[in-house]
Design a protein around this motif. Structure first.
Motif, PDB file in Angstrom:
ATOM      1  N   LYS A 112      -7.669   2.554   0.521  1.00 55.13           N
ATOM      2  CA  LYS A 112      -8.074   1.168   0.704  1.00 55.13           C
ATOM      3  C   LYS A 112      -9.106   0.488   0.067  1.00 55.13           C
ATOM      4  CE  LYS A 112      -6.738  -3.241   1.300  1.00 55.13           C
ATOM      5  NZ  LYS A 112      -5.947  -3.879   0.449  1.00 55.13           N
ATOM      6  N   GLU A 126      -5.921  -7.671   4.890  1.00 50.62           N
ATOM      7  CA  GLU A 126      -6.423  -6.381   4.765  1.00 50.62           C
ATOM      8  C   GLU A 126      -6.944  -5.505   5.764  1.00 50.62           C
ATOM      9  OE1 GLU A 126     -10.072  -6.754   2.234  1.00 50.62           O
ATOM     10  OE2 GLU A 126     -10.328  -8.697   3.161  1.00 50.62           O
ATOM     11  N   GLU A 146       0.869  -1.330  -0.128  1.00 48.46           N
ATOM     12  CA  GLU A 146      -0.116  -0.016   0.037  1.00 48.46           C
ATOM     13  C   GLU A 146       0.955   1.415   0.038  1.00 48.46           C
ATOM     14  OE1 GLU A 146      -3.339   0.434  -0.263  1.00 48.46           O
ATOM     15  OE2 GLU A 146      -3.776  -1.629  -0.478  1.00 48.46           O
ATOM     16  N   MET A 180      -5.174  -1.797   7.297  1.00 46.68           N
ATOM     17  CA  MET A 180      -5.482  -0.541   6.942  1.00 46.68           C
ATOM     18  C   MET A 180      -6.821  -0.218   7.388  1.00 46.68           C
ATOM     19  SD  MET A 180      -2.726  -0.256   5.091  1.00 46.68           S
ATOM     20  CE  MET A 180      -2.937   1.375   4.289  1.00 46.68           C
TER      21      MET A 180
END
Length: 434
Positions: A305, A398, A193, A401
């Motif tokens: 995100k 995930e 990211e 984020m």
């Protein structure tokens, strides 16, 4: 034109940057150990002195990249530092040492084919803000529209890559030594990211797409992208007029204004997540603008995100059930979100329920006071007291984020110190999902 010796640019070379960080770490470690020893002896002692904070800001500001992002994150936590020290660290949020104008002009010409004077009616040589990957200048387009132009620091991509490689070695070593604390998947997610933030064309697309997430929230504003003046290392956006959250909060706004902005911040984080599966994952106070017309402007879209449908759907159901005070299958929903649970079910359920109870305090209260909010502190304590067991409850990659964003939201709400019926605010979001 200036040469690449502009001393405001991030130092190059992975080992050169590691050397600077190592020197800082030694000083920082000595101070923290000293303060810890004094605390053990029963003396009141702050974790970090103002002088050490000044050194931290100077070093991390010069390094920029991942090092500066770390400093920004630390500056947001009100439970770690005194207000005086946090005020010093807060300079990392948009006041890093700036690069010279000749360097800025050279980057713009290389990216857009002409110098600023030829592309804009007016271009301020002094930066409006300087951050971890680039700095922002105020400008006026040929048609008279005011804009901001973000210009990436030359060499910051290599610097960021080097910082992450150095950190990756630490994560890899720790993970090999203790499988129970294997953080490689989470680090990989964070690394990917952060590296994506270097592409300003991607950021422009994310900004344009984020409009979908706030379409049903007219009190929020996403700036327009100027495509013709945007490239991989230059991003031109509509100028939003107002004060960043960190500047606004020191103007001593009224209780009504504090509640209004707090409500907008909650909607800005949870609205796009539930409506479009996206979240603003870099929520430091410099990335929100309290606008003159009453709206809340969103800034910096490099860290937007996008989540899997499964992750969003399970969180949406969990949120709606919590707001309706309905019975919840805590373990089932946690697994649906993507958690891996290796504890006996009753034990795991008790830990997760307590976690949700802490996080959900404002959702249950019609008179919640964020000035006295201890959510982040109590979560930290809950994790610390149950560290061994929490290592056996692992969130999906995930989730990193998501937690970064929602944790940052709690810090911002405490910074604002708003008080009011926050259950009603969360119910507004829930009603929009019906």
């Amino acid at each position: 034109m200036a040469s690449d010796s502009d001393d405001s640019l991030p130092p190059q070379g992975r080992f050169n940057r590691l050397r600077k960080l190592a020197g800082l770490s030694a000083q920082l470690g000595a101070e923290v150990l000293k303060s810890g020893a004094r605390r053990v002896a029963g003396q009141e002692q702050e974790l970090l002195s103002k002088g050490m904070a000044e050194k931290l800001v100077a070093t991390l500001g010069d390094l920029k990249g991942a090092a500066m992002k770390f400093g920004q994150a630390v500056s947001m936590d009100p439970d770690l530092m005194t207000p005086e020290v946090r005020q010093v660290l807060a300079r990392l949020q948009n006041q890093a040492p700036s690069m010279g104008y000749e360097t800025v002009a050279r980057v713009i010409e290389a990216e857009l084919g002409a110098p600023p004077e030829a592309l804009f009616h007016q271009f301020d040589q002094e930066p409006l803000a300087a951050a971890s990957l680039g700095q922002v200048h105020r400008a006026v387009m040929k048609d008279g529209r005011p804009v901001v132009v973000k210009v990436q620091y030359p060499g910051v991509g290599d610097s960021l890559q080097g910082d992450l490689d150095n950190l990756g070695l630490v994560v890899k070593t720790v993970s090999k030594a203790a499988k129970a604390i294997d953080g490689t998947a989470y680090f990989r997610e964070l690394r990917e990211e952060m590296l994506l933030e270097l592409d300003y064309r991607r950021e422009a697309r994310l900004c344009q797409n984020f409009v979908r997430g706030v379409a049903r929230l007219p009190d929020l504003k996403v700036p327009e992208v100027m495509d013709a003046l945007t490239s991989g290392r230059v991003l031109t956006l509509e100028l939003l007029e107002g004060q960043t959250l960190k500047d606004w909060v020191v103007t001593e706004p009224s209780a009504e204004e504090r509640f209004r902005v707090a409500r907008q911040l909650i909607r800005a984080i949870y609205g796009p997540f539930f409506f479009a599966g996206e979240i603003h994952a870099d929520p430091h106070p410099g990335n929100f603008m309290v606008m003159k017309d009453g709206r809340l402007g969103l800034l910096d879209f490099g860290s937007i995100k996008s989540f899997s449908e499964r992750f969003v759907d399970a969180n949406r159901l969990m949120f709606l059930q919590a707001m309706k005070l309905e019975p919840m299958d805590v373990l089932g929903l946690s697994r649906e979100v993507g958690f891996t649970v290796d504890l006996p079910e009753p034990e795991a359920e008790a830990l997760i329920r307590e976690l949700l109870s802490i996080v959900g305090r404002p959702m249950r209260s019609e008179a919640y006071d964020f000035a006295a909010c201890e959510i982040n502190r109590d979560m930290r304590r809950h994790f610390t007291q149950n560290a061994g067991r929490f290592l056996k409850i692992r969130p999906p990659a995930e989730g990193v984020m998501f937690f970064r964003s929602t944790g940052g939201l709690m810090h911002n709400l405490k910074l604002i110190s708003a008080k009011g019926d926050f259950r009603a605010v969360y119910m507004e979001v829930a009603d929009l999902l019906a």
